[in-house]
Scaffold this motif. Structure first.
Motif, PDB file in Angstrom:
ATOM      1  N   VAL A 114      61.779  89.627 105.795  1.00  0.00           N
ATOM      2  CA  VAL A 114      62.034  88.992 107.088  1.00  0.00           C
ATOM      3  C   VAL A 114      61.884  90.016 108.212  1.00  0.00           C
ATOM      4  CG1 VAL A 114      63.792  87.900 108.534  1.00  0.00           C
ATOM      5  CG2 VAL A 114      63.491  87.162 106.171  1.00  0.00           C
ATOM      6  N   ALA A 115      62.434  91.220 107.996  1.00  0.00           N
ATOM      7  CA  ALA A 115      62.337  92.262 109.020  1.00  0.00           C
ATOM      8  C   ALA A 115      60.892  92.671 109.266  1.00  0.00           C
ATOM      9  CB  ALA A 115      63.165  93.478 108.606  1.00  0.00           C
ATOM     10  N   PHE A 116      60.129  92.843 108.191  1.00  0.00           N
ATOM     11  CA  PHE A 116      58.722  93.220 108.354  1.00  0.00           C
ATOM     12  C   PHE A 116      57.922  92.087 109.000  1.00  0.00           C
ATOM     13  CE2 PHE A 116      59.223  96.772 105.255  1.00  0.00           C
ATOM     14  CZ  PHE A 116      58.592  97.748 106.011  1.00  0.00           C
ATOM     15  N   ALA A 117      58.215  90.840 108.639  1.00  0.00           N
ATOM     16  CA  ALA A 117      57.514  89.718 109.275  1.00  0.00           C
ATOM     17  C   ALA A 117      57.757  89.725 110.784  1.00  0.00           C
ATOM     18  CB  ALA A 117      57.980  88.390 108.671  1.00  0.00           C
ATOM     19  N   TRP A 146      55.781  92.682 112.287  1.00  0.00           N
ATOM     20  CA  TRP A 146      54.334  92.459 112.404  1.00  0.00           C
ATOM     21  C   TRP A 146      54.032  91.516 113.567  1.00  0.00           C
ATOM     22  CZ3 TRP A 146      54.227  96.484 110.240  1.00  0.00           C
ATOM     23  CH2 TRP A 146      54.257  96.768 108.897  1.00  0.00           C
ATOM     24  N   LEU A 147      54.826  90.445 113.718  1.00  0.00           N
ATOM     25  CA  LEU A 147      54.591  89.503 114.814  1.00  0.00           C
ATOM     26  C   LEU A 147      54.816  90.171 116.174  1.00  0.00           C
ATOM     27  CD1 LEU A 147      56.256  86.289 113.330  1.00  0.00           C
ATOM     28  CD2 LEU A 147      53.812  86.714 113.616  1.00  0.00           C
ATOM     29  N   ILE A 148      55.869  90.975 116.266  1.00  0.00           N
ATOM     30  CA  ILE A 148      56.150  91.657 117.535  1.00  0.00           C
ATOM     31  C   ILE A 148      55.063  92.678 117.843  1.00  0.00           C
ATOM     32  CG2 ILE A 148      57.743  93.264 118.665  1.00  0.00           C
ATOM     33  CD1 ILE A 148      59.995  91.812 117.171  1.00  0.00           C
ATOM     34  N   LEU A 149      54.619  93.392 116.803  1.00  0.00           N
ATOM     35  CA  LEU A 149      53.554  94.375 117.006  1.00  0.00           C
ATOM     36  C   LEU A 149      52.298  93.694 117.545  1.00  0.00           C
ATOM     37  CD1 LEU A 149      52.533  97.282 116.656  1.00  0.00           C
ATOM     38  CD2 LEU A 149      51.839  96.672 114.327  1.00  0.00           C
ATOM     39  N   TYR A 150      51.967  92.550 116.991  1.00  0.00           N
ATOM     40  CA  TYR A 150      50.791  91.816 117.458  1.00  0.00           C
ATOM     41  C   TYR A 150      50.984  91.375 118.913  1.00  0.00           C
ATOM     42  CZ  TYR A 150      47.357  88.103 117.972  1.00  0.00           C
ATOM     43  OH  TYR A 150      46.339  87.305 118.433  1.00  0.00           O
ATOM     44  N   TRP A 178      62.266  96.915 121.117  1.00  0.00           N
ATOM     45  CA  TRP A 178      63.454  97.593 120.572  1.00  0.00           C
ATOM     46  C   TRP A 178      64.220  96.703 119.604  1.00  0.00           C
ATOM     47  CZ3 TRP A 178      64.672 102.340 119.934  1.00  0.00           C
ATOM     48  CH2 TRP A 178      64.169 103.316 120.774  1.00  0.00           C
ATOM     49  N   ILE A 179      64.275  95.413 119.903  1.00  0.00           N
ATOM     50  CA  ILE A 179      64.949  94.505 118.969  1.00  0.00           C
ATOM     51  C   ILE A 179      64.209  94.485 117.645  1.00  0.00           C
ATOM     52  CG2 ILE A 179      65.559  92.098 118.524  1.00  0.00           C
ATOM     53  CD1 ILE A 179      66.112  91.760 121.469  1.00  0.00           C
ATOM     54  N   GLY A 180      62.871  94.480 117.689  1.00  0.00           N
ATOM     55  CA  GLY A 180      62.090  94.530 116.456  1.00  0.00           C
ATOM     56  C   GLY A 180      62.385  95.777 115.653  1.00  0.00           C
ATOM     57  N   ILE A 181      62.488  96.917 116.340  1.00  0.00           N
ATOM     58  CA  ILE A 181      62.821  98.177 115.658  1.00  0.00           C
ATOM     59  C   ILE A 181      64.215  98.099 115.041  1.00  0.00           C
ATOM     60  CG2 ILE A 181      63.284 100.632 116.034  1.00  0.00           C
ATOM     61  CD1 ILE A 181      61.076 100.546 118.193  1.00  0.00           C
ATOM     62  N   LEU A 182      65.157  97.505 115.776  1.00  0.00           N
ATOM     63  CA  LEU A 182      66.535  97.401 115.275  1.00  0.00           C
ATOM     64  C   LEU A 182      66.616  96.471 114.066  1.00  0.00           C
ATOM     65  CD1 LEU A 182      68.513  97.246 118.647  1.00  0.00           C
ATOM     66  CD2 LEU A 182      68.332  99.170 117.058  1.00  0.00           C
ATOM     67  N   VAL A 183      65.806  95.409 114.061  1.00  0.00           N
ATOM     68  CA  VAL A 183      65.785  94.520 112.895  1.00  0.00           C
ATOM     69  C   VAL A 183      65.334  95.296 111.663  1.00  0.00           C
ATOM     70  CG1 VAL A 183      64.632  92.537 111.861  1.00  0.00           C
ATOM     71  CG2 VAL A 183      65.439  92.398 114.210  1.00  0.00           C
ATOM     72  N   LEU A 184      64.304  96.116 111.809  1.00  0.00           N
ATOM     73  CA  LEU A 184      63.849  96.949 110.692  1.00  0.00           C
ATOM     74  C   LEU A 184      64.932  97.943 110.288  1.00  0.00           C
ATOM     75  CD1 LEU A 184      60.115  97.872 111.427  1.00  0.00           C
ATOM     76  CD2 LEU A 184      61.004  96.639 109.451  1.00  0.00           C
ATOM     77  N   LEU A 185      65.612  98.518 111.280  1.00  0.00           N
ATOM     78  CA  LEU A 185      66.665  99.488 110.981  1.00  0.00           C
ATOM     79  C   LEU A 185      67.799  98.843 110.190  1.00  0.00           C
ATOM     80  CD1 LEU A 185      67.963 102.297 111.357  1.00  0.00           C
ATOM     81  CD2 LEU A 185      68.918 101.459 113.522  1.00  0.00           C
ATOM     82  N   ILE A 186      68.192  97.638 110.600  1.00  0.00           N
ATOM     83  CA  ILE A 186      69.270  96.939 109.894  1.00  0.00           C
ATOM     84  C   ILE A 186      68.863  96.642 108.456  1.00  0.00           C
ATOM     85  CG2 ILE A 186      70.463  94.708 109.789  1.00  0.00           C
ATOM     86  CD1 ILE A 186      70.672  94.818 112.837  1.00  0.00           C
ATOM     87  N   ALA A 187      67.618  96.197 108.268  1.00  0.00           N
ATOM     88  CA  ALA A 187      67.142  95.939 106.899  1.00  0.00           C
ATOM     89  C   ALA A 187      67.125  97.221 106.080  1.00  0.00           C
ATOM     90  CB  ALA A 187      65.752  95.317 106.953  1.00  0.00           C
ATOM     91  N   GLY A 190      56.459  90.401 103.847  1.00  0.00           N
ATOM     92  CA  GLY A 190      56.633  90.165 105.276  1.00  0.00           C
ATOM     93  C   GLY A 190      55.332  89.788 105.956  1.00  0.00           C
ATOM     94  N   PHE A 191      54.246  90.424 105.548  1.00  0.00           N
ATOM     95  CA  PHE A 191      52.940  90.101 106.114  1.00  0.00           C
ATOM     96  C   PHE A 191      52.545  88.656 105.783  1.00  0.00           C
ATOM     97  CE2 PHE A 191      48.315  90.120 106.416  1.00  0.00           C
ATOM     98  CZ  PHE A 191      48.126  90.770 107.623  1.00  0.00           C
ATOM     99  N   LEU A 192      52.802  88.249 104.528  1.00  0.00           N
ATOM    100  CA  LEU A 192      52.496  86.871 104.132  1.00  0.00           C
ATOM    101  C   LEU A 192      53.373  85.886 104.902  1.00  0.00           C
ATOM    102  CD1 LEU A 192      52.190  87.350 100.252  1.00  0.00           C
ATOM    103  CD2 LEU A 192      50.329  87.060 101.907  1.00  0.00           C
ATOM    104  N   LEU A 193      54.661  86.244 105.085  1.00  0.00           N
ATOM    105  CA  LEU A 193      55.567  85.378 105.844  1.00  0.00           C
ATOM    106  C   LEU A 193      55.135  85.291 107.303  1.00  0.00           C
ATOM    107  CD1 LEU A 193      58.168  83.691 105.933  1.00  0.00           C
ATOM    108  CD2 LEU A 193      59.440  85.818 106.318  1.00  0.00           C
ATOM    109  N   ALA A 194      54.707  86.423 107.883  1.00  0.00           N
ATOM    110  CA  ALA A 194      54.238  86.427 109.275  1.00  0.00           C
ATOM    111  C   ALA A 194      53.019  85.526 109.435  1.00  0.00           C
ATOM    112  CB  ALA A 194      53.910  87.846 109.715  1.00  0.00           C
ATOM    113  N   ASP A 195      52.127  85.538 108.421  1.00  0.00           N
ATOM    114  CA  ASP A 195      50.936  84.693 108.477  1.00  0.00           C
ATOM    115  C   ASP A 195      51.317  83.215 108.457  1.00  0.00           C
ATOM    116  OD1 ASP A 195      47.993  84.597 108.447  1.00  0.00           O
ATOM    117  OD2 ASP A 195      48.290  83.598 106.527  1.00  0.00           O
ATOM    118  N   ILE A 196      52.354  82.874 107.691  1.00  0.00           N
ATOM    119  CA  ILE A 196      52.822  81.483 107.632  1.00  0.00           C
ATOM    120  C   ILE A 196      53.465  81.076 108.956  1.00  0.00           C
ATOM    121  CG2 ILE A 196      54.499  79.950 106.517  1.00  0.00           C
ATOM    122  CD1 ILE A 196      54.073  81.613 103.940  1.00  0.00           C
TER     123      ILE A 196
END
Length: 787
Positions: free
Chosen positions: A28-31, A34-38, A272-281, A332-338
């Motif tokens: 979930v964090a990686f998804a 990836w979406l935020i990065l895009y 920053w929220i995206g980074i924090l989500v990854l940090l929490i995971a 996460g990449f597959l989830l982001a694609d969905i």
């Protein structure tokens, strides 16, 4: 390598629940990442597909008394800059707010385009599919079409050198270009020569009209500050000393999309929220790997007995966490694609194949996976191999105060970040609700507007004569209570502006003005605080009449405004009334000084200012009213592509970008909280299991269930309360800074901090209590069997 992977997967199979929690959290964090990065890459790489975009700059103008820099300026600047400034290596004017009517057979369509100079194609590196770039705009009545527009009007023929009727005049199609990418700040479906604009509007050839974006290509060694000063001196030379306080600047084209501070801040917050989500995971994985280490001890003890070194075991543990990280990233990449279709609809993004992802970003993704894998496995890899073989073979972790402090610190950090995000989500929701519900001091409900700019019709004089009749016929409908014509409609089109000086201080201020008829104040239910409205004061006036708002009276420094003469845009007006301040722009802007000029549509000096007819529809079935309006419009000019809209929809549209990013930030915040709580669930399962024997002994010694629950809940809850306490001041600083972007904003209420921390703590304590209750109610004999 394969041996290492087999050990890894065998370890995961032995603890399916915790492994699932780690993988779900990571995926979930990686998804989200990836979406935020895009999305962030999409916003920050606007216009970067243009050749030499690093050398392209927009000319900015900031008059004295105006807070923001305008990136539309004087049309005459461009040719003079090209002649006098050697650092300017090229440029073009590109007015892109152009709408014209295209005729195809008996149908007409409204299309959007641009006025540009012939250098436009060279500056932006655009190659013509058909036509000659040197001659395609060498005459005023030549037009260049995008490929999609050419296919629309010439589906079966070669469009080049064909005649096309635009705004009732014939143009020669002189070129075809590819459609503009979505990531382009200035674009349109057709292109006309700026010389045509100058021919149609004499104001374009003077040094005072500020309505034209100018894009220049500069020498890379140019001194931007010095060039801005030279532009100021040039304007003063040609336009007069009045503009000596006006400052000019050069903005890189690559920064134009994100030059609004509020917009840029929103992007940074989301990043920053995206980074924090990854940090929490990542903290989840590290905590669960450490807490669940006792399940690995016997295996590690056997490996050490068979000769495995500490460094080898550490590599094995690090490899496991890296494999876990990469597996989570793939899921996460597959989830982001969905999820991407829903995400792109929310954020108004193009498809994945339309915005190429630079190769280096794949390197960033791999780097993030490696760093995350190493981070999550670092403490277990350092701690577990240090445990002695006897302890390892028993499967018991020795007491490690430093390790407990480290683990509690991670829990504190994770939970604190979650509370900050939850408090932020509450404030975002309240601010959005406030903007939707705030009293605007203007009525926009059920107001339907139609654009009837006389200059867009083939016979403007006939339309001019018919508009009063049209207004009367519309007003005759039983469900239409008011009808008005005006130069602008609030929240739809930008009002004209002008600079004035305060009579009290001499300081310049910027005001907006609009030409309206006598019914406009009644249509929008404006409140007249002093004096009279237009409808109450017609007839017998020596001067043209105006209404002003409270902000204007304050800015100009008048004590008495009613009856005052005002010299403005070449005429002297009389102030008839003061209108209560109302929001005619978005709530992130303060209410500006405003002047309404009464202009009779039958007076030729005002007729072309009445570009909209607006009507108030009473509650009921709208379809018959809309059909009636359309019938009357077609009577005026059959087949004309009228633009219609509801004013309250235009108001909502102003906040779309704020709402989009705020909703995204809130979703990410709740995802982060969910991941943190999942991790806490798994962590509590481990920690209570490890203390099963201790609980059994305490029960034999006489401890009651309630005493055990109180003791262990307090022990486990300490880092949670610490995280919540730490979160409050951090959340306050972030929210205070975010709210500064809104001129009208909610108060920072302590209730939100208590509510956010309380909700997070309540859910966390429920998870803690559930696990402690289960173990505390075990029979002492069962608890003591844990050896």
């Amino acid at each position: 390598m394969f041996q290492s992977l087999r050990i890894t997967f065998r370890s995961w199979r032995s603890k399916p629940l915790v492994t699932s929690i780690m993988l779900v959290g990571l995926s979930v964090a990686f998804a989200a990442a990836w979406l935020i990065l895009y999305y962030v890459q999409y916003e920050y790489t606007y216009d970067q597909h243009i050749q030499s975009y690093q050398d392209l700059y927009l000319v900015g103008e900031k008059p004295a008394g105006v807070e923001d820099t305008w990136y539309f300026t004087r049309s005459r600047l461009w040719p003079t800059m090209e002649e006098q400034f050697p650092e300017v290596q090229g440029g073009t004017r590109l007015y892109n707010q152009l709408e014209m009517d295209f005729t195809s057979g008996i149908e007409r369509f409204r299309e959007t385009g641009m006025y540009v100079d012939s250098t436009f194609f060279d500056i932006l590196g655009i190659e013509l599919i058909q036509g000659d770039v040197q001659t395609c705009l060498d005459q005023t009545h030549k037009v260049v079409l995008t490929q999609s527009l050419a296919e629309k009007y010439f589906p079966d023929d070669n469009p080049l050198n064909q005649s096309l009727e635009i705004d009732y005049e014939h143009f020669l199609v002189s070129g075809i270009i590819p459609d503009f990418p979505q990531q382009t700040s200035f674009q349109g479906d057709f292109i006309l020569s700026h010389a045509l604009r100058e021919m149609q509007d004499s104001a374009m050839v003077n040094w005072h009209a500020t309505s034209t974006p100018i894009l220049v290509k500069l020498d890379p060694q140019s001194d931007l500050k010095d060039l801005g000063q030279k532009i100021t001196e040039l304007v003063v030379k040609h336009a007069g000393e009045y503009y000596a306080e006006t400052s000019f600047s050069l903005l890189p084209l690559a920064q134009y999309r994100t030059q609004d501070p509020a917009f840029s801040k929103q992007l940074k917050i989301i990043s920053w929220i995206g980074i924090l989500v990854l940090l929490i995971a990542a903290i989840n994985v590290s905590n669960l790997l450490t807490a669940g280490a006792y399940t690995r001890l016997k295996g590690l003890g056997v490996m050490k007995t068979l000769g495995a070194s500490k460094s080898g075991l550490r590599r094995q543990l690090i490899n496991e966490s890296i494999v876990l990280s990469f597996l989570g990233s793939i899921l996460g990449f597959l989830l982001a694609d969905i999820l991407f279709p829903a995400f792109s609809e929310l954020m108004n993004l193009p498809g994945l194949n339309e915005i190429p992802i630079p190769f280096y970003q794949y390197g960033i993704m791999v780097g993030v996976c490696l760093v995350l894998g190493i981070f999550t496995g670092l403490y277990p890899a350092w701690y577990l191999p240090r445990i002695s073989i006897p302890h390892s073979l028993k499967g018991k972790l020795p007491r490690d105060p430093k390790g407990e402090v480290f683990q509690n610190g991670l829990v504190l950090l994770q939970f604190g970040v979650s509370v900050v995000l939850l408090i932020g989500a509450l404030f975002v929701y309240q601010q959005l609700s406030y903007m939707r519900q705030k009293e605007l001091n203007i009525d926009t409900e059920q107001i339907y507007s139609v654009q009837v700019d006389p200059t867009q019709f083939e016979q403007p004089d006939r339309i001019l004569q018919y508009i009063p009749t049209l207004k009367a016929r519309l007003a005759s409908h039983a469900q239409i209570s008011h009808v008005s014509s005006s130069m602008f409609v609030p929240y739809h089109n930008y009002m004209w502006g002008n600079m004035m000086e305060s009579e009290e201080t001499g300081e310049q201020f910027h005001l907006h003005f609009g030409v309206v008829d006598e019914n406009f104040p009644h249509l929008f239910d404006l409140t007249v605080l002093e004096g009279k409205s237009f409808a109450d004061s017609l007839g017998g006036q020596a001067r043209p009449q105006i209404l002003v708002n409270e902000a204007f009276v304050e800015a100009i420094g008048w004590e008495e405004a009613i009856g005052k003469p005002l010299d403005f845009i070449g005429e002297t007006y009389e102030v008839m009334g003061i209108v209560k301040d109302f929001h005619f722009m978005s709530l992130d802007q303060p209410i500006k000084p405003l002047v309404y000029i009464l202009g009779d549509i039958q007076d030729k000096s005002w007729w072309n200012w009445h570009r909209f007819i607006s009507l108030k529809i009473q509650p009921g079935n709208l379809e018959p009213v809309m059909a009636f309006v359309n019938q009357e419009l077609q009577t005026m000019d059959p087949g004309f592509p009228y633009e219609t809209f509801f004013v309250d929809d235009e108001y909502e549209q102003q906040y779309r970008w704020v709402e989009q990013r705020s909703i995204l930030a809130s979703i990410l915040s709740f995802l982060a909280i969910g991941i943190a709580l999942m991790g806490l669930f798994g962590l509590m399962a481990y920690m209570t299991y490890q203390r099963t024997k201790e609980i059994g002994i305490r029960k034999i010694l006489g401890a009651t269930v309630s005493q055990l629950i109180q003791y262990f809940t307090g022990k486990f809850s300490l880092p949670l309360f610490g995280g919540a306490l730490l979160a409050v001041p951090i959340a306050y600083l972030i929210i205070s800074d975010w709210l500064q972007d809104f001129a009208y904003r909610i108060n920072i209420s302590p209730l939100n901090f208590l509510l956010g921390a309380g909700i997070a703590l309540s859910i966390a304590l429920i998870i803690v209590l559930q696990h402690v209750w289960k173990v505390a109610n075990m029979h002492p004999v069962e608890a003591l069997r844990d050896e």
